[in-house]
Every structure is written in C-alpha cells, then in structure tokens.
Design a protein around this motif. Structure first.
Motif, PDB file in Angstrom:
ATOM      1  N   SER A  93      -3.023   5.301  -3.051  1.00  0.00           N
ATOM      2  CA  SER A  93      -2.351   3.999  -1.163  1.00  0.00           C
ATOM      3  C   SER A  93      -3.933   4.163  -0.890  1.00  0.00           C
ATOM      4  O   SER A  93      -4.294   3.459   0.160  1.00  0.00           O
ATOM      5  CB  SER A  93      -1.196   5.061  -0.350  1.00  0.00           C
ATOM      6  OG  SER A  93      -0.298   4.566  -1.039  1.00  0.00           O
ATOM      7  N   VAL A  94      -4.346   5.413  -0.771  1.00  0.00           N
ATOM      8  CA  VAL A  94      -5.585   5.581   0.365  1.00  0.00           C
ATOM      9  C   VAL A  94      -6.523   4.809  -0.539  1.00  0.00           C
ATOM     10  O   VAL A  94      -7.338   3.772  -0.498  1.00  0.00           O
ATOM     11  CB  VAL A  94      -6.229   7.153  -0.092  1.00  0.00           C
ATOM     12  CG1 VAL A  94      -7.394   6.886   0.068  1.00  0.00           C
ATOM     13  CG2 VAL A  94      -5.282   7.726   0.900  1.00  0.00           C
ATOM     14  N   VAL A  95      -7.002   4.394  -2.024  1.00  0.00           N
ATOM     15  CA  VAL A  95      -7.857   3.896  -2.746  1.00  0.00           C
ATOM     16  C   VAL A  95      -7.482   2.699  -2.052  1.00  0.00           C
ATOM     17  O   VAL A  95      -8.251   1.793  -1.757  1.00  0.00           O
ATOM     18  CB  VAL A  95      -7.676   4.219  -3.818  1.00  0.00           C
ATOM     19  CG1 VAL A  95      -8.690   2.648  -5.082  1.00  0.00           C
ATOM     20  CG2 VAL A  95      -8.100   5.385  -4.911  1.00  0.00           C
ATOM     21  N   MET A  96      -5.893   1.865  -2.577  1.00  0.00           N
ATOM     22  CA  MET A  96      -6.084   0.258  -1.996  1.00  0.00           C
ATOM     23  C   MET A  96      -6.330   0.131  -0.442  1.00  0.00           C
ATOM     24  O   MET A  96      -6.874  -1.388   0.604  1.00  0.00           O
ATOM     25  CB  MET A  96      -4.268   0.690  -2.069  1.00  0.00           C
ATOM     26  CG  MET A  96      -4.116   0.315  -3.358  1.00  0.00           C
ATOM     27  SD  MET A  96      -2.298   0.278  -3.240  1.00  0.00           S
ATOM     28  CE  MET A  96      -1.504  -2.301  -2.954  1.00  0.00           C
ATOM     29  N   LEU A  97      -6.454   1.209   0.336  1.00  0.00           N
ATOM     30  CA  LEU A  97      -6.299   0.893   1.358  1.00  0.00           C
ATOM     31  C   LEU A  97      -8.523   0.739   1.794  1.00  0.00           C
ATOM     32  O   LEU A  97      -8.566   0.223   2.740  1.00  0.00           O
ATOM     33  CB  LEU A  97      -5.864   2.204   2.194  1.00  0.00           C
ATOM     34  CG  LEU A  97      -4.585   1.678   2.415  1.00  0.00           C
ATOM     35  CD1 LEU A  97      -3.480   3.255   3.118  1.00  0.00           C
ATOM     36  CD2 LEU A  97      -4.104   0.757   3.784  1.00  0.00           C
ATOM     37  N   VAL A  98      -8.768   1.270   1.365  1.00  0.00           N
ATOM     38  CA  VAL A  98     -10.106   1.449   1.175  1.00  0.00           C
ATOM     39  C   VAL A  98     -10.714  -0.076   0.383  1.00  0.00           C
ATOM     40  O   VAL A  98     -11.937  -0.770   1.452  1.00  0.00           O
ATOM     41  CB  VAL A  98     -11.003   2.450   0.436  1.00  0.00           C
ATOM     42  CG1 VAL A  98     -12.451   2.223   0.311  1.00  0.00           C
ATOM     43  CG2 VAL A  98     -10.181   4.246   0.429  1.00  0.00           C
ATOM     44  N   ILE A  99     -10.774  -0.527   0.011  1.00  0.00           N
ATOM     45  CA  ILE A  99     -10.815  -1.673  -0.656  1.00  0.00           C
ATOM     46  C   ILE A  99      -9.819  -2.943   0.226  1.00  0.00           C
ATOM     47  O   ILE A  99     -11.367  -3.950   0.756  1.00  0.00           O
ATOM     48  CB  ILE A  99      -9.634  -1.768  -2.010  1.00  0.00           C
ATOM     49  CG1 ILE A  99     -11.028  -1.213  -3.047  1.00  0.00           C
ATOM     50  CG2 ILE A  99     -10.578  -3.512  -2.428  1.00  0.00           C
ATOM     51  CD1 ILE A  99     -10.115  -1.278  -4.240  1.00  0.00           C
ATOM     52  N   ILE A 100      -9.343  -2.735   0.537  1.00  0.00           N
ATOM     53  CA  ILE A 100      -8.533  -4.085   1.618  1.00  0.00           C
ATOM     54  C   ILE A 100      -9.208  -3.660   3.350  1.00  0.00           C
ATOM     55  O   ILE A 100      -9.710  -4.778   3.645  1.00  0.00           O
ATOM     56  CB  ILE A 100      -7.380  -3.549   2.251  1.00  0.00           C
ATOM     57  CG1 ILE A 100      -6.328  -3.754   1.324  1.00  0.00           C
ATOM     58  CG2 ILE A 100      -6.901  -4.014   3.519  1.00  0.00           C
ATOM     59  CD1 ILE A 100      -4.521  -3.303   1.588  1.00  0.00           C
ATOM     60  N   ASN A 101      -9.997  -2.631   3.634  1.00  0.00           N
ATOM     61  CA  ASN A 101     -11.131  -2.289   4.884  1.00  0.00           C
ATOM     62  C   ASN A 101     -12.007  -3.152   4.676  1.00  0.00           C
ATOM     63  O   ASN A 101     -12.731  -2.727   4.873  1.00  0.00           O
ATOM     64  CB  ASN A 101     -10.652  -1.055   4.962  1.00  0.00           C
ATOM     65  CG  ASN A 101      -9.258  -0.940   6.154  1.00  0.00           C
ATOM     66  OD1 ASN A 101      -9.605  -0.573   7.475  1.00  0.00           O
ATOM     67  ND2 ASN A 101      -8.314  -0.328   5.033  1.00  0.00           N
ATOM     68  N   ILE A 102     -12.933  -2.735   3.398  1.00  0.00           N
ATOM     69  CA  ILE A 102     -14.047  -3.637   2.709  1.00  0.00           C
ATOM     70  C   ILE A 102     -14.414  -4.931   3.288  1.00  0.00           C
ATOM     71  O   ILE A 102     -14.743  -5.486   3.996  1.00  0.00           O
ATOM     72  CB  ILE A 102     -14.182  -2.647   1.464  1.00  0.00           C
ATOM     73  CG1 ILE A 102     -14.757  -1.228   1.296  1.00  0.00           C
ATOM     74  CG2 ILE A 102     -15.145  -3.252   1.174  1.00  0.00           C
ATOM     75  CD1 ILE A 102     -14.750  -0.991  -0.268  1.00  0.00           C
ATOM     76  N   LEU A 103     -13.290  -5.148   2.250  1.00  0.00           N
ATOM     77  CA  LEU A 103     -13.265  -6.984   2.173  1.00  0.00           C
ATOM     78  C   LEU A 103     -12.515  -8.205   3.321  1.00  0.00           C
ATOM     79  O   LEU A 103     -13.230  -7.845   4.071  1.00  0.00           O
ATOM     80  CB  LEU A 103     -11.365  -7.150   0.994  1.00  0.00           C
ATOM     81  CG  LEU A 103     -11.757  -7.063  -0.472  1.00  0.00           C
ATOM     82  CD1 LEU A 103     -10.830  -7.470  -1.053  1.00  0.00           C
ATOM     83  CD2 LEU A 103     -13.824  -8.224  -0.936  1.00  0.00           C
ATOM     84  N   THR A 130       1.033  -1.227  -0.158  1.00  0.00           N
ATOM     85  CA  THR A 130      -0.184   0.019   0.043  1.00  0.00           C
ATOM     86  C   THR A 130       0.383   1.215  -0.497  1.00  0.00           C
ATOM     87  O   THR A 130       0.014   2.630  -0.130  1.00  0.00           O
ATOM     88  CB  THR A 130      -1.038  -0.181   0.730  1.00  0.00           C
ATOM     89  OG1 THR A 130       0.652  -0.523   2.545  1.00  0.00           O
ATOM     90  CG2 THR A 130      -2.101  -1.107   1.155  1.00  0.00           C
ATOM     91  N   ALA A 131       2.144   1.028   0.795  1.00  0.00           N
ATOM     92  CA  ALA A 131       2.937   2.584   0.038  1.00  0.00           C
ATOM     93  C   ALA A 131       3.730   2.631  -1.155  1.00  0.00           C
ATOM     94  O   ALA A 131       4.402   1.920  -1.397  1.00  0.00           O
ATOM     95  CB  ALA A 131       4.306   1.955   1.588  1.00  0.00           C
ATOM     96  N   VAL A 132       2.796   3.071  -2.020  1.00  0.00           N
ATOM     97  CA  VAL A 132       2.744   3.218  -3.274  1.00  0.00           C
ATOM     98  C   VAL A 132       3.622   4.659  -3.798  1.00  0.00           C
ATOM     99  O   VAL A 132       2.848   5.992  -2.860  1.00  0.00           O
ATOM    100  CB  VAL A 132       1.536   4.084  -4.358  1.00  0.00           C
ATOM    101  CG1 VAL A 132       1.925   3.991  -5.525  1.00  0.00           C
ATOM    102  CG2 VAL A 132       0.779   2.273  -3.733  1.00  0.00           C
ATOM    103  N   PRO A 133       5.212   4.810  -4.032  1.00  0.00           N
ATOM    104  CA  PRO A 133       5.887   5.972  -3.941  1.00  0.00           C
ATOM    105  C   PRO A 133       5.494   6.585  -5.165  1.00  0.00           C
ATOM    106  O   PRO A 133       5.085   6.930  -5.846  1.00  0.00           O
ATOM    107  CB  PRO A 133       7.213   5.157  -4.368  1.00  0.00           C
ATOM    108  CG  PRO A 133       7.606   3.831  -4.113  1.00  0.00           C
ATOM    109  CD  PRO A 133       5.568   3.433  -4.321  1.00  0.00           C
ATOM    110  N   GLY A 134       5.327   8.173  -4.081  1.00  0.00           N
ATOM    111  CA  GLY A 134       4.643   9.306  -5.455  1.00  0.00           C
ATOM    112  C   GLY A 134       3.571   9.192  -5.297  1.00  0.00           C
ATOM    113  O   GLY A 134       3.076  10.105  -6.101  1.00  0.00           O
TER     114      GLY A 134
END
Length: 477
Positions: A327-337, A318-322
């Motif tokens: 990162s936020v989009v990925m964290l949203v999906i991860i937290n939904i699932l 999730t720590a996408v450089p730049g």
C-alpha cells in the motif's frame, strides 16, 4: 489608510520590489496553511471526534466562503483601493487563527469541533474577501508576458516551504502522540498560534507591496457580475472549472481519512506522501510555467488531467489486505505522479482564468469564477460526508460494508466527463496536445543525450547514477 494608497504609475524598481514581497508573503502564508489546515486539520478533527460530514464541512469551508467575494467587488468599487481591502481583511482572517490557538488557555470547556468550525468560518470568510481583491491587484502588478514564469516560481518556493513545514508538523505530532499523549490537544492548538504568527508576518510583507492605480468602473453590483455570464467563452470555462472541482472534491478531501482509518497509517506517513507529491511539483512547476508561456494553458491541462484522474482511480486499490508495505509503495507512486500533474493543472487553470478576463473587468470576472466554482467544490465534500455517514449507519441493516474507495471511483469518472468540456474553450495561442508532447519528448531526449555525450553513461558508477538523474533534470529546467 494613506500608507496603503495605490500609486499612479509604478516604476520598474517598484514593480520588482512588489513582486518580491508577494513571494515572501506566499511563503509565510504557506507555512500558516500547513500549520492550521490540510492533513493536520483532519487529524485534529478526528481526534476531537468529528463525523464524516464535519470533516467534509472543514474541507468545504475554504471554498464555500468564496461566495462572499461579492462583498469584495462592492468594496473595491466603492473605495478603489484593492491593497487596503486585502490587507485589512487578511488581518481579520488571520486574527481568527490566533483566537483558536488561545482556546485551551482561556476556555477549557470550548475544545470541540463545533467551536473550531465556527471560528474557521470567520477565517475563511474574510480570507475570501481578501482573495478577490488580491487577484485583481495581481492582475495589474504582474506583467502578463511573465505570468506563467512568475507564478510558477512563486508556487515552487511555496511548495519548498510546504515540504519543510509538513515534515516538521507530522513528526512532531506523531512524537507527541507516542511520548506525551496527555498534551496532544494542547499541541494542536499551539500549532494554530504558530500558524497565526506566520500569517501576521506574511501580512506585513503583503502591506509592503505597491498597488498600481486602476480605474475600476462603478456599476451596479449584479450588473457587473452579469457580464462574465454573458461572455460565451468565459461561460465555457466556468462549466469546465466547476465540474472539474466538483469531481475532485468528492474524492480528494477524504484521502487522508482513508489512509488513517482504512489503511491504518500514522499522520507522519500521510504527511510524507504529501511531501513526496510536493517535491514532484517543485521539480515540475517551473517546466509547466515555461510551457504555459510558450504554448497554452489548455494544452497543459489536457496533458496533466488524465494523469491526475488515473491517480484518483488508483487510490481505490491502495488498501491491500495483509500488505501495508505494498500500500505504501503504491501511495508513493501515486503521489509522485499526482504531484507532477497537479503542478501543471493548478497553474494552467489559474492562468487561463486571468487570461480570459478583460483587464478592465478582471475583478468581476475572477469573482464570478471563484464564486461559482466554489459552490460546486464545497458541495462535493459536504455531499460526500453525508453519504458516508448515511451508509456507515445503515451498513449493518443492509448487510453492506461501506468503503470510501467508492468516492474515488466516482470522482475519477466525473473528472473524466468534465475534461470533455475543456475542448470547447477557445484560448489564444492554443497548440495541439500532440505537438507539445513531441516537443517535451524531444527536450527530454536532448537532455539525456547531452549528459551521456559529455560524460558517457559508463563513466557513472552505480553509486553515482543519481548524479545523472539530477543533472538531466537540471538541464530540462
């Protein structure tokens, strides 16, 4: 203590009244926890200069102190009053939070992580004693045929409370950081005062719930605790539950630290992700409760656990450089699932433990399970914190950059191995995973077809497509 004495035989009205009080107590306790623990506590610890080991210790304390449930078993056998023991020890546990909240107003020089850890140890110590007697009490109060439905309903309401309190706490803390940074430390401790107030309100409701009198066999403490270990099937549950908890607690306690320090997100974002996961749990826990009653807890774990393992592994990327947005989009999906998966896993693991424990020895069985699982769950963040601090101190000498994502990968791999031990457990009424997935898919298709047949997909304008989703979800639940 006469007021807290158990009742020989509860009427249906007394049982239903007691179940309502337990729901209310759960809501107050959830508000208390969110005002004194979780990501809020991590943020407070970081502000006070805590090391990774100290953060790991704070994560370990709630489970590490469960080893003292042995004392609860002895108290229940001696006094035969689970309600009184639970109420008295809960009061002591929550009074410790009140003392923490008063620290900056009484002992100005005592504002440090060591004092915080010391007082929280008292809170979790007495909370663990209360929890053991509470589990046994609930075993007799909640009708077994409605076990999944009742606790899924209670969990769902608690998650709604958690969403609300997390939202308010996160934005209030971030507001104080930006507008009144000089008062931030006082704000943290005031949160403990408010949390203690909610805790005492919950204690009042807990004391109102009746306890059905139970004949608890008086045996030597270690003899009664040895019985669960001789139960071959229950022993298999202990192996799975312990290895699963170790794997998760190696990674999950450091999620908030990773998002704050590595990705650079404020507390409000982290709380927002928590809320997203909780909303997902709220919409799914009722479904999982119905499925555990209809099918089996073991099958639900087999469905949800792989999803959660995938979420832990995904955190490492999730720590996408730049690109903090990605990162936020990925964290949203991860937290939904993960929210959907966690709802099913926690409910099923709790229920299968109660289900496999003989009614007359429920307390000793549940206490042994909590103690053993807690030891493994507590060991993981402590070990993780020590490893993190060691590599951080050595990274320049070794020309090596330490990153917590290694914990997440290791945790996911270990969780996958632990899931293999689940298949050895025997549960009455077990249904094959494939059949449950087929049933779930059929139910989803019926729900979708029902909405389309009644309204027609074309009847929904683009702006109203959300109505279709909401009605479909309601049909399923």
């Amino acid at each position: 203590m006469k007021y807290l004495q158990p009742t020989e035989k509860l009427t249906e009205q007394q049982t239903q009244s007691g179940l309502k009080f337990i729901v209310k107590e759960g809501l107050a306790a959830e508000a208390m926890v969110n005002l004194t623990g979780g990501a809020f506590l991590v943020s407070m610890a970081i502000y006070l200069g805590a090391s990774n080991f100290q953060i790991g210790l704070l994560a370990a304390l709630p489970v590490l102190t469960n080893i003292f449930q042995l004392l609860s078993v002895w108290l229940v056998q001696k006094y035969q009053n689970r309600r009184a023991i639970s109420v008295v020890t809960t009061f002591i546990a929550r009074f410790a939070l009140l003392i923490i909240g008063l620290l900056p107003f009484v002992f100005i020089s005592g504002l440090n992580v060591q004092v915080l850890i010391f007082l929280l140890s008292f809170h979790y110590f007495f909370g663990s004693i209360s929890g053991a007697s509470w589990n046994s009490w609930m075993k007799d109060l909640v009708p077994e045929k409605n076990l999944g439905t009742y606790f899924s309903h209670r969990t769902r309401l608690m998650q709604i409370m958690s969403v609300t309190s997390n939202f308010l706490v996160a934005f209030f803390i971030d507001f104080m950081k930006s507008q009144h940074p000089d008062k931030l430390i006082t704000t943290y401790f005031v949160m403990f005062l408010v949390g203690a107030a909610f805790g005492m309100l919950g204690l009042f409701w807990l004391s109102k719930a009746p306890e059905p009198k139970a004949v608890i066999e008086k045996t030597k403490l270690f003899h009664s605790l040895g019985k669960p270990l001789k139960d071959r099937n229950f022993r298999k549950l202990l192996v799975f539950n312990s290895s699963w908890s170790f794997a998760l607690n190696l990674a999950v306690p450091f999620f908030a630290v990773y998002m704050m320090k590595t990705i650079g997100l404020p507390l409000s974002y982290i709380m927002a992700f928590t809320i997203i996961g909780q909303i997902s749990s709220i919409f799914s826990v009722k479904l999982w409760g119905a499925f555990t009653d209809r099918f089996s807890n073991k099958t639900i774990i087999n469905i949800c656990a792989p999803v959660y393992i995938g979420c832990i592994l995904a955190m490492a990327f999730t720590a996408v450089p730049g690109s903090q947005f990605l990162s936020v989009v990925m964290l949203v999906i991860i937290n939904i699932l993960s929210g959907i998966a966690t709802a099913g896993i926690n409910l099923a693991i709790g229920n299968i433990g109660i289900k496999l424990a003989p009614s007359e020895e429920a307390m000793s069985y549940m206490s042994v399970r909590n103690i053993i699982v807690s030891l493994f769950a507590a060991l993981a963040p402590l070990l993780g914190g020590l490893i993190a601090d060691f590599f951080i101190s050595q990274q320049q000498a070794w020309n090596f950059t330490w990153d917590m994502k290694y914990f997440f990968v290791a945790g996911a791999i270990l969780a996958g191995f632990s899931l293999r031990t689940l298949r050895t457990i025997e549960e009455k009424g077990e249904v094959q995973k494939s059949k449950v997935l087929t049933y779930m898919g059929l139910k989803l298709r019926v729900a979708l077809n029902s909405n389309i047949a009644l309204r027609g997909l074309r009847a929904y304008r683009p702006g109203n497509l959300s109505l279709l989703v909401i009605k479909t979800v309601k049909t399923m639940f």
